[in-house]
Design a protein around this motif. Structure first.
Motif, mmCIF file in Angstrom:
data_model
loop_
_atom_site.group_PDB
_atom_site.id
_atom_site.type_symbol
_atom_site.label_atom_id
_atom_site.label_comp_id
_atom_site.label_asym_id
_atom_site.label_seq_id
_atom_site.Cartn_x
_atom_site.Cartn_y
_atom_site.Cartn_z
ATOM 1 N N ARG A 1 -6.107 -0.453 0.020
ATOM 2 C CA ARG A 1 -6.272 -0.996 -0.967
ATOM 3 C C ARG A 1 -6.353 -2.492 -1.202
ATOM 4 N N ASP B 1 -2.217 6.255 0.063
ATOM 5 C CA ASP B 1 -2.893 7.850 -1.017
ATOM 6 C C ASP B 1 -3.506 8.764 -1.375
ATOM 7 N N VAL B 2 -4.517 8.736 -0.783
ATOM 8 C CA VAL B 2 -5.795 8.532 -0.546
ATOM 9 C C VAL B 2 -5.284 10.169 -0.485
ATOM 10 N N LEU C 1 -2.782 12.334 -1.731
ATOM 11 C CA LEU C 1 -2.488 12.397 -2.941
ATOM 12 C C LEU C 1 -3.183 12.015 -4.130
ATOM 13 N N ARG C 2 -4.391 11.233 -4.442
ATOM 14 C CA ARG C 2 -5.220 10.599 -5.754
ATOM 15 C C ARG C 2 -6.011 11.163 -5.466
ATOM 16 N N SER C 3 -7.023 11.416 -4.681
ATOM 17 C CA SER C 3 -7.731 11.799 -4.161
ATOM 18 C C SER C 3 -8.097 13.220 -4.296
ATOM 19 N N LEU D 1 3.161 8.238 -5.914
ATOM 20 C CA LEU D 1 2.419 9.620 -5.997
ATOM 21 C C LEU D 1 3.466 10.990 -5.275
ATOM 22 N N GLN E 1 -9.517 3.292 1.295
ATOM 23 C CA GLN E 1 -8.464 4.388 0.741
ATOM 24 C C GLN E 1 -7.232 4.134 0.411
ATOM 25 N N GLN F 1 1.847 2.475 -3.328
ATOM 26 C CA GLN F 1 1.257 3.269 -3.956
ATOM 27 C C GLN F 1 1.475 4.911 -3.747
ATOM 28 N N PHE F 2 1.476 4.926 -1.827
ATOM 29 C CA PHE F 2 1.964 6.418 -2.122
ATOM 30 C C PHE F 2 3.229 6.943 -1.893
ATOM 31 N N ASP G 1 0.785 -0.807 0.274
ATOM 32 C CA ASP G 1 0.044 0.254 -0.375
ATOM 33 C C ASP G 1 0.583 1.394 0.100
#
Length: 306
Positions: free
Chosen positions: A260, A268-269, A271-273, A55, A265, A51-52, A48
């Motif tokens: 994820r 990375d939530v 940065l992602r959204s 980004l 969420q 992914q953080f 997970d």
């Protein structure tokens, strides 16, 4: 002044994009009686975090402390494996998560123990904490042991210069925490008041910001508590009022279901959204850089001792 990570001190400019309040190895299941609250699968957490990192994420402030399943060696391994800066914590959470052997402690005992960990390492390791946190009050009140804990944390912060990051249950007691810090003379630029995106009273949050403390909007993605659109609206207000230099962002993952891989969420939530939503509403790149990089750099630097 430097920032203390699990692998040693770094210069503030090395911090990069920072999540200000996360848990990478935590277990609250013994109190909550819910195995979902045992987030201790290092492999899944690492996946997970990738992914953080993809980004642009560079640093995680990890506020799992004694009584929450803290494991500094795991944090150091994650830091090395992923090439991420991780800042570990000292302290205790809140009642009833304070370890049994510390439930009758005085403020002096808490202060001495935290200061020892800061100076010599966490729980017999050579890994030093870089933050005192998350130090918590209960819903709309300070339990007696929490009052002792807060006073001990204040003294440890005063003696060592480490930042002090708090927990406010559903956003409550933020003003009370600030009043305590003022009464005890702890400089408020050394303080991060947590979970203020769960505080629906924007007036109170603005008062906290006015005091000079940092404010963490750190449960982003937890829409069962509050919608991210509401969080966004509050943040836009705080920015409009001129507090872009005191705000921090994070997502406070504490459950397996937050990952994820379990449909959650993820780390990375933000940065992602959330950041793209900020941009859509016209928040500039320079302000976003403050929220993600410049403010954490100042907030988590070790302060001059008073």
């Amino acid at each position: 002044m430097p920032i203390q990570t699990v692998k040693g001190p770094i210069e503030p400019d090395e911090l990069g994009i920072c999540a200000c309040h996360e848990h990478l190895y935590v277990d609250l299941s013994h109190i909550k009686n819910d195995q979902d609250c045992c987030l201790q699968d290092e492999k899944l957490v690492a996946e997970d975090l990738e992914q953080f990192k993809a980004l642009g994420g560079r640093t995680v402030i990890e506020v799992t402390n004694d009584g929450m399943g803290r494991n500094p060696e795991i944090l150091k391994h994650l830091s090395t494996t992923l090439d991420l800066h991780i800042v570990a914590s000292t302290g205790c959470y809140k009642d009833p998560f304070i370890p049994e052997e510390k439930k009758q402690w005085t403020r002096d005992q808490f202060a001495e123990w935290m200061t020892d960990e800061i100076c010599h390492g966490i729980a017999g390791t050579a890994i030093k904490p870089g933050v005192i946190g998350e130090i918590g009050s209960s819903f709309n009140e300070f339990k007696p042991i929490e009052s002792e804990l807060f006073h001990g944390a204040i003294e440890a912060a005063r003696q060592t210069g480490l930042p002090l990051s708090t927990h406010t249950t559903l956003g409550t007691c933020a003003a009370d925490q600030i009043n305590l810090f003022i009464t005890e003379g702890l400089p408020l630029h050394q303080v991060i008041i947590g979970h203020q995106d769960l505080n629906r009273d924007n007036g109170v949050v603005l008062d906290v910001l006015k005091s000079g403390a940092y404010v963490a909007l750190d449960t982003i993605g937890k829409e069962n508590y509050r919608s991210d659109q509401d969080r966004l609206n509050a943040l836009l207000l705080f920015l409009k009022e001129g507090y872009e230099d005191q705000l921090l962002l994070s997502s406070d993952l504490t459950r397996k279901s937050h990952l994820r891989s379990f449909g959650g969420q993820g780390y990375d939530v933000v940065l992602r959204s959330f950041v793209p939503a900020l941009k859509k509403w016209g928040v500039s790149e320079s302000v976003i850089e403050k929220l993600l990089m410049e403010n954490p750099k100042k907030a988590f630097s070790i302060k001059e001792r008073r």
